[in-house]
Design an enzyme around this catalytic site. Structure first.
Site, short mmCIF file in Angstrom:
data_model
loop_
_atom_site.label_atom_id
_atom_site.label_comp_id
_atom_site.label_asym_id
_atom_site.label_seq_id
_atom_site.Cartn_x
_atom_site.Cartn_y
_atom_site.Cartn_z
N ASP A 41 0.89 -1.24 0.05
CA ASP A 41 0.11 0.06 -0.03
C ASP A 41 0.69 1.31 -0.04
OD1 ASP A 41 -2.07 -1.68 0.21
OD2 ASP A 41 -2.39 -1.45 2.16
N ASN A 43 1.68 -6.17 -0.69
CA ASN A 43 0.21 -6.22 -0.45
C ASN A 43 -0.26 -5.07 -1.28
OD1 ASN A 43 -2.34 -6.92 0.66
ND2 ASN A 43 -1.87 -4.82 1.61
N GLU A 44 -1.34 -5.62 -2.45
CA GLU A 44 -2.20 -4.44 -3.09
C GLU A 44 -1.17 -3.20 -3.72
OE1 GLU A 44 -4.63 -2.97 0.31
OE2 GLU A 44 -5.94 -4.74 0.08
N LEU A 45 -0.15 -3.84 -4.39
CA LEU A 45 0.46 -2.55 -5.05
C LEU A 45 0.09 -2.53 -6.60
CD1 LEU A 45 3.72 -4.50 -3.84
CD2 LEU A 45 3.12 -2.25 -3.19
N ASP A 49 -7.58 -7.42 -6.37
CA ASP A 49 -8.42 -7.10 -5.23
C ASP A 49 -9.47 -5.97 -5.61
OD1 ASP A 49 -9.17 -6.15 -2.84
OD2 ASP A 49 -7.21 -5.97 -2.21
#
Length: 607
Positions: A97, A134-136, A217
């Site tokens: 993030d 995560n969620e890059l 996501d």
């Protein structure tokens, strides 16, 4: 993540790319959750506490944990426990993030860090995957595209320098059988060719209509950020805090794998009492609100009421919309009932979503994994966890244990059209044969016997490996009944072997369906009775006067234990024996005297 081949397309699988795990060359359904730091202070994370947690993972029918990029690498002894327990660990480098520096000194530091950790963890058979973070791809690059599209090419190039040029070579130079993805949420790659200077060429938004890709996501979409393609059918991670869409299967995303999805709930009264003063034990006390970090302050604001009230409101509205609202005379009892009912909504929502994803194993999207957010708590607070800070199971962990059984029977209802379908889904590696049975009741427990033309008493089925089959289809309008006073009970019995075994065994599963939201259903007092037998050390629960929804065995503070089933529904006259696994006991065994039983009906009572 290889492309779907012609053989798969011939089987009815949609084109695109695979997104699943294999063990010894055999694909399997990944069932699990997201592991977060178990404590804000790692020295307090003991081997005893972690063994207790992993015992709960295995007891909950989970085979995989996603080790979320939390900022601290997971220590060796936790991987040792995972090895022993047979739990696979999707592991991530500590990036998430955020956008990162691009100077050479930083890259060298990252390379050394990554090399050390890959070599440290690589020998563990529990290691299943390395993700860059995560969620890059799904969040950070999307934010750039939304706020400064003219800068997107530059930021994508910087992203690739870190996650493709730096981390990827480290993983593949030090591993032989472990895959790497640059971001935990991704549409996969266009090409993986180790003869190229950069072996992986990412897909990003290069998608073909009608094809299904990765595990991207939907967090950004749900929170209002503009994505590359908001109609993307790869988005299988789902955070939707509009509870009016809960249980609406048409709102759930369709994709290959779901690595993160959820909804928050309150912990139990017993857990709150570990950390909160008695005068603060009410639903919207300032202390409880400020321990709710949904939604986060986005900075150093320590009076985040503007955002936290939104999260508290979401839980409140969900309860009001779907269940009888607690309204007890005693404030502490009312607070406890509200906390518990937020857990029922959370568990109910997750059950429906997991059932939907598992059914996808036999649909064209060939969905082969669901890892919900999140396994356990880092402190006493409203969170997405299924296990509270001291190890006490929320309703969610019991519900997940049930819906993660190898063979399940699940209803799928469209409240707009009245269409009801019931499916049997199996994640076994061999075909099975079985029989489903249906029974209809009023809430008072009276059998409804004039529905045989629409609902058969029983139906045989044969089901292939990792597949699903429909066993009932009807429209509730054709039942010509008051749907607020209808409960459909369904159960299955099937025979087949577990993976890597040849001996057949019997699999059983049951489920219930109410077309009306339980907030509108004609609930009655089920007349629950609870008994305990010293010789077996098991409890027995029986409903004597009606159908009981969300039966709950509660136990007092001072012990940590789990029942072998809880949060279940119960037909009148059919007693259920419930075993207990005591994990720690500071009461000298007196916790037995404090066990109580209740159901959703109790929300209607003032006392």
């Amino acid at each position: 993540m290889e492309p779907i081949d012609e053989g798969q397309i011939a089987q009815g699988i949609a084109p695109g790319n695979n997104w699943h795990f294999e063990i010894n060359g055999h694909e399997f359904y990944a069932k699990g959750s997201n592991f977060i730091p178990p404590d804000a202070f790692w020295p307090r994370v003991t081997e005893t506490k972690m063994r207790q947690l992993f015992d709960s993972v295995v007891a909950g029918n989970q085979n995989m944990l996603r080790v979320w990029a939390s900022g601290a690498y997971t220590p060796d002894f936790i991987y040792d426990i995972a090895d022993e327990e047979g739990v696979l660990m999707w592991s991530e480098f500590e990036f998430g993030d955020a956008l990162y520096p691009v100077n050479q000194e930083f890259f060298e530091n990252v390379r050394e860090e990554a090399t050390y950790n890959v070599r440290r963890v690589n020998h563990h058979p529990s290691l299943a995957l390395w993700a860059g973070g995560n969620e890059l791809e799904s969040l950070e690059l999307q934010l750039v595209n939304n706020t400064a599209p003219e800068e997107l090419d530059r930021y994508m190039a910087e992203y690739e320098r870190l996650f493709l040029d730096t981390l990827l070579p480290v993983v593949y130079a030090n591993s032989k059988s472990i895959s790497y993805i640059p971001s935990s949420t991704t549409n996969g790659y266009l090409e993986l060719n180790f003869s190229l200077p950069v072996p992986m060429i990412e897909r990003y938004n290069n998608k073909t209509p009608g094809s299904v890709y990765g595990d991207t996501d939907t967090l950004a979409l749900i929170e209002g950020f503009a994505l590359f393609d908001q109609a993307d059918d790869s988005f299988t991670d789902y955070y939707n805090y509009d509870s009016s869409l809960a249980f609406n299967y048409s709102s759930y995303p369709v994709g290959r794998f779901a690595n993160e999805f959820g909804y928050h709930s309150m912990p139990s009264l017993q857990t709150w009492q570990q950390a909160i003063s008695p005068q603060d034990l009410y639903f919207n006390s300032t202390t409880i609100q400020l321990r709710n970090h949904h939604y986060p302050p986005g900075g150093l604001n320590i009076s985040n009421f503007a955002n936290t009230t939104k999260g508290m409101g979401e839980m409140t509205v969900a309860v009001q919309r779907w269940y009888p609202v607690p309204n007890k005379t005693l404030p502490l009892a009312n607070f406890s009932a509200w906390c518990h009912t937020t857990q029922i909504f959370q568990a109910d929502f997750y059950r429906s979503e997991i059932a939907f994803y598992r059914r996808g194993s036999g649909f064209p999207n060939r969905q082969l994994g669901s890892l919900y957010w999140q396994l356990e708590d880092i402190w006493q607070a409203p969170t997405w966890a299924g296990i509270e800070y001291d190890g006490r199971w929320k309703v969610l962990h019991y519900a997940a244990k049930d819906i993660y059984e190898p063979v399940i029977i699940t209803p799928f209802y469209n409240s707009s059209t009245g269409a009801l379908e019931v499916y049997v889904t199996s994640d076994l590696w061999s075909p099975i044969d079985g029989l489903v049975a249906f029974e209809a009741y009023t809430w008072s427990g009276t059998p409804i016997t004039n529905l045989s033309s629409l609902i058969p008493a029983s139906a045989p089925f044969t089901l292939g490996a990792l597949n699903t089959t429909r066993v009932l289809s009807l429209n509730t309008a054709d039942l010509a009944l008051d749907l607020t006073d209808l409960v459909l009970y369904m159960n299955l019995s099937a025979t087949g072997p577990l993976p890597n075994t040849s001996a057949n065994r019997t699999f059983n599963h049951e489920n219930f369906f109410s077309a009306a939201p339980l907030s509108k259903a004609q609930l009655v007092d089920p007349g629950l009775r609870l008994s305990y037998l010293d010789t077996t050390r098991n409890f027995t629960v029986e409903a004597t006067s009606g159908v009981a929804a969300w039966v709950w065995l509660d136990y007092p503070a001072g012990a940590v234990l789990s029942f072998d089933s809880n949060g279940f529904w119960l037909l009148p006259g059919r007693a259920r024996e419930v075993g207990v696994n005591v994990k720690s006991d500071g009461t000298g065994g007196k916790w037995v005297e404090g066990v109580s039983v209740g159901s959703l009906w109790d929300n209607t009572l003032a006392e």
